[in-house]
Scaffold this motif. Structure first.
Motif, short mmCIF file in Angstrom:
data_model
loop_
_atom_site.label_atom_id
_atom_site.label_comp_id
_atom_site.label_asym_id
_atom_site.label_seq_id
_atom_site.Cartn_x
_atom_site.Cartn_y
_atom_site.Cartn_z
N VAL A 124 0.83 -1.20 0.00
CA VAL A 124 0.00 0.00 0.00
C VAL A 124 0.87 1.25 0.00
N LYS A 125 1.92 1.25 0.79
CA LYS A 125 2.84 2.37 0.84
C LYS A 125 3.49 2.61 -0.52
N GLU A 126 3.87 1.53 -1.20
CA GLU A 126 4.48 1.67 -2.52
C GLU A 126 3.49 2.24 -3.53
N HIS A 127 2.23 1.83 -3.44
CA HIS A 127 1.21 2.35 -4.36
C HIS A 127 0.96 3.84 -4.12
N LEU A 128 0.88 4.24 -2.85
CA LEU A 128 0.59 5.64 -2.52
C LEU A 128 1.83 6.52 -2.55
N GLN A 129 3.01 5.91 -2.66
CA GLN A 129 4.28 6.64 -2.72
C GLN A 129 4.44 7.56 -1.49
N VAL A 130 4.32 6.94 -0.31
CA VAL A 130 4.43 7.65 0.96
C VAL A 130 5.72 7.23 1.65
N ASP A 131 6.44 8.20 2.16
CA ASP A 131 7.67 7.92 2.90
C ASP A 131 7.34 7.85 4.39
N THR A 132 6.95 6.66 4.86
CA THR A 132 6.58 6.52 6.26
C THR A 132 7.78 6.55 7.20
N VAL A 133 8.97 6.26 6.67
CA VAL A 133 10.17 6.30 7.51
C VAL A 133 10.43 7.72 7.99
N ALA A 134 10.01 8.71 7.20
CA ALA A 134 10.26 10.11 7.55
C ALA A 134 9.22 10.68 8.51
N LEU A 135 8.23 9.89 8.92
CA LEU A 135 7.21 10.38 9.85
C LEU A 135 7.87 10.80 11.16
N SER A 136 7.50 11.97 11.65
CA SER A 136 8.15 12.49 12.86
C SER A 136 7.62 11.84 14.14
N SER A 137 6.32 11.54 14.18
CA SER A 137 5.73 11.00 15.42
C SER A 137 6.35 9.66 15.83
N PRO A 138 6.45 8.66 14.93
CA PRO A 138 7.10 7.41 15.33
C PRO A 138 8.54 7.59 15.78
N ARG A 139 9.26 8.49 15.10
CA ARG A 139 10.67 8.71 15.50
C ARG A 139 10.75 9.31 16.90
N ARG A 140 9.84 10.24 17.22
CA ARG A 140 9.83 10.82 18.57
C ARG A 140 9.45 9.75 19.61
N MET A 141 8.53 8.86 19.26
CA MET A 141 8.15 7.80 20.20
C MET A 141 9.32 6.85 20.46
N PHE A 190 8.48 -0.85 24.69
CA PHE A 190 8.75 -1.02 23.27
C PHE A 190 7.50 -1.50 22.54
N GLN A 191 6.71 -2.37 23.16
CA GLN A 191 5.46 -2.81 22.53
C GLN A 191 4.47 -1.65 22.42
N TYR A 192 4.40 -0.81 23.45
CA TYR A 192 3.60 0.41 23.34
C TYR A 192 4.08 1.27 22.17
N THR A 193 5.41 1.38 22.02
CA THR A 193 5.98 2.20 20.95
C THR A 193 5.65 1.63 19.58
N CYS A 194 5.75 0.31 19.43
CA CYS A 194 5.41 -0.33 18.15
C CYS A 194 3.94 -0.10 17.80
N TYR A 195 3.07 -0.27 18.79
CA TYR A 195 1.64 -0.07 18.54
C TYR A 195 1.36 1.38 18.13
N SER A 196 1.88 2.33 18.88
CA SER A 196 1.62 3.75 18.59
C SER A 196 2.21 4.14 17.23
N GLY A 197 3.41 3.63 16.93
CA GLY A 197 4.00 3.93 15.63
C GLY A 197 3.19 3.38 14.48
N MET A 198 2.63 2.18 14.65
CA MET A 198 1.79 1.59 13.60
C MET A 198 0.49 2.37 13.42
N VAL A 199 -0.05 2.89 14.51
CA VAL A 199 -1.26 3.72 14.40
C VAL A 199 -0.95 4.97 13.58
N CYS A 200 0.18 5.62 13.86
CA CYS A 200 0.57 6.81 13.08
C CYS A 200 0.77 6.45 11.61
#
Length: 586
Positions: free
Chosen positions: A110-127, A174-184
């Motif tokens: 889905v990310k490849e189809h929408l051409q979205v750079d999810t690695v650059a999302l700021s919220s998961p990196r802050r988490m 870390f599990q909280y972080t994974c869950y929150s990052g996936m939500v973002c």
């Protein structure tokens, strides 16, 4: 073409003994890569938690000597729960690792189809940075705790328990972080799909093949968010929340055992408590994938309101669960009222006959006012559905996305935070006062009080959020009217008539169905809220001088009540916009 990386830290779970998930840059993307290291890490983590559990069972061990049998038993129970809940959470996470791989692989497409750079999302990196910082902070706190309390009499059981606690903090956060990052990540994909859909709809002629593909992507994201995502993280969060709440209640309980706390002790307890509360609230704050909490009222036993994704509208969906919840809520309030009538129950002994009588009246009012508010809300649920459907129609005509409004989201997050705050306060209050000789009437009264806070504050939240929606619709309609009047090509009578009809529609809804649904509810809620605030203020004046801790406790009880007492009055400035007398005032 190989699968793209979704988040930089997801596959780090293999190094914490949580799963065999790995990411390959060579083209395989996310996959299960079981090696001797991953198996050894999982075995070491499980062995540590199991050893900590056996050590806590074999020898009564307490983090803090509370000086009370009840406190020591609860302390030991919390220590055992740390190992049990994390073992179960890790077992759930390990058993769902194949589902997690399927989820990540499909989201990568889905990310490849929408051409979205999810690695650059700021919220998961802050988490992720928050997780690293919290781990170092707790490492210092645990080391300092061990040096000051346990190293004088070193025991193997003490070392295992402390190691289990430290490992639990690292894994759970870390599990909280994974869950929150996936939500973002899901939120970003949904926004990108909505932007793509808007571009396609504005194209003339509309490319039907691309439109169908975009809608299939939307359905794909929703299905993954409601099925695989919940399957992977649902059980994990359940076990993590259980321990997190118990640990926070224990810290609050310990803070009430002494008459006053010095500054150093207060800062130490705040240091232990703050990250736990943060990770307890974090998933609830970021989880606004749907961002529609109006229909959550069915889960609180307030009505049968539901939102149909298939029909894309609000409906009344009465089920065994919704009727059962309404029955249970009503029974709790009725039982608390009857028990309070049969036996004089007081929240606090005021050493004053007037104070005790007023305290007892407030306890009775808890059940009566909330029962009446719930009955009013339930009786007008059809009017609420009509209101929401007509507002949804106005939103479509004005092309307004009310889900993006900031105020309703902050009001909802305030409700979540206040619920957690009062859960800690009520748990501490019940542990310190009633557990020594708790009666059924005490249990029912405390349960009714907690349930009343949950339901009443949610109804305040609904009202305030709906006011924000009406304000936004009126604002957009005013802007549209201004554009039509300033059109240099001439005023379109048909467009002007439609705009004015929308204005009348919003006014009629705000003065008709809106008042019909929420008017009686607010009346009953305000009645109790004022009585409770007066009681707390009255009790605080019965003694000449109170310590800083007692004053802080009084402020903690009364502040959220005052906030919800003032919130509807602060946010409701509809009179400034819709008053028919506004134009005649000088």
């Amino acid at each position: 073409m190989g699968q793209k990386l979704l988040l930089t830290f997801l596959h780090y779970q293999r190094y914490l003994g949580l799963s065999d998930l790995d990411y390959s840059e060579a083209g395989r993307g996310y996959w299960l890569h079981a090696t001797w290291y991953s198996y050894a890490a999982q075995f070491l983590v499980a062995g540590t938690f199991f050893s900590a559990l056996v050590a806590a069972l074999s020898e009564p061990l307490y983090y803090i000597n509370t000086g009370s049998m009840t406190g020591n038993i609860f302390d030991n129970a919390v220590m055992m729960t740390a190992s049990v809940t994390q073992l179960l959470a890790n077992l759930w996470f390990r058993s769902q690792q194949q589902t997690q791989v399927a989820l990540l692989q499909r989201l990568s497409k889905v990310k490849e189809h929408l051409q979205v750079d999810t690695v650059a999302l700021s919220s998961p990196r802050r988490m992720y940075r928050l997780w690293v910082g919290t781990w170092f902070f707790y490492g210092y706190m645990v080391g300092n705790f061990a040096a000051s309390f346990w190293l004088a009499k070193p025991k193997l059981s003490h070392a295992l328990t402390l190691l289990g606690f430290g490992l639990r903090v690292m894994s759970a956060n870390f599990q909280y972080t994974c869950y929150s990052g996936m939500v973002c990540l899901l939120q970003r994909l949904l926004r990108a799909q909505a932007e793509e859909l808007q571009i396609l709809v504005d194209t003339h002629p509309i490319p039907l093949e691309a439109l169908a593909k975009s809608l299939r992507v939307h359905d794909e994201i929703l299905m993954l968010g409601q099925r695989e995502f919940v399957q992977v993280y649902g059980g994990v969060l359940l076990f993590l929340f259980l321990y997190q709440v118990m640990q926070c209640v224990l810290i609050f309980y310990v803070s009430t055992l002494k008459g006053s706390l010095n500054l150093r002790t207060t800062l130490t307890m705040s240091g232990w408590l703050a990250p736990m509360l943060l990770y307890l609230i974090l998933p609830l704050m970021v989880n606004d994938v749907s961002n529609q909490f109006l229909h959550y009222q069915r889960y609180l036993g307030l009505s049968n309101l539901d939102y149909s994704q298939h029909q894309q509208r609000y409906t009344l969906h009465g089920t065994c669960v919704s009727y059962g919840l309404q029955f249970v809520v009503a029974v709790i309030f009725v039982s608390a009222f009857v028990s309070a009538l049969a036996e004089s129950v007081n929240y606090m002994q005021t050493n004053s006959l007037t104070g005790n009588i007023y305290d007892h009246a407030v306890i009775l009012t808890v059940s009566v006012t909330q029962l009446l508010a719930n009955l009013w809300f339930r009786a007008h649920q059809q009017a609420q559905v009509t209101l929401l459907r007509r507002l949804s129609k106005v939103m479509r005509l004005l092309k307004v996305n009310t889900l993006a409004l900031g105020q309703p989201r902050w009001v909802y997050r305030l409700w979540v935070a206040v619920c957690l705050w009062y859960a800690m306060m009520i748990g501490s209050f019940g542990s310190s006062i009633w557990l020594s000789g708790m009666k059924l009437s005490h249990i029912l009264t405390l349960l009714a009080f907690a349930l009343r806070l949950l339901c009443a504050n949610f109804q305040f939240t609904l009202y305030s959020s709906m006011v924000c929606v009406l304000q936004r619709l009126l604002s957009v309609q005013g802007e549209l009217l201004q554009v039509l009047l300033g059109d240099p090509s001439g005023i379109s009578r048909e467009a002007l008539a439609r705009c004015l009809r929308l204005h009348d529609e919003i006014l009629m809804l705000s003065q008709g169905e809106f008042v019909q649904v929420y008017g009686g509810v607010l009346l009953f809620l305000f009645l109790y809220q004022v009585m409770e605030c007066v009681l707390i203020a009255y009790v605080s004046t019965l003694e000449g001088f109170r310590s800083m801790q007692e004053l802080a406790r009084i402020v903690c009880w009364i502040s959220p009540m005052l906030v919800y007492l003032i919130l509807p009055l602060m946010i409701n400035d509809l009179s400034n916009q819709v008053s028919p007398w506004g134009a005649t005032l000088p």
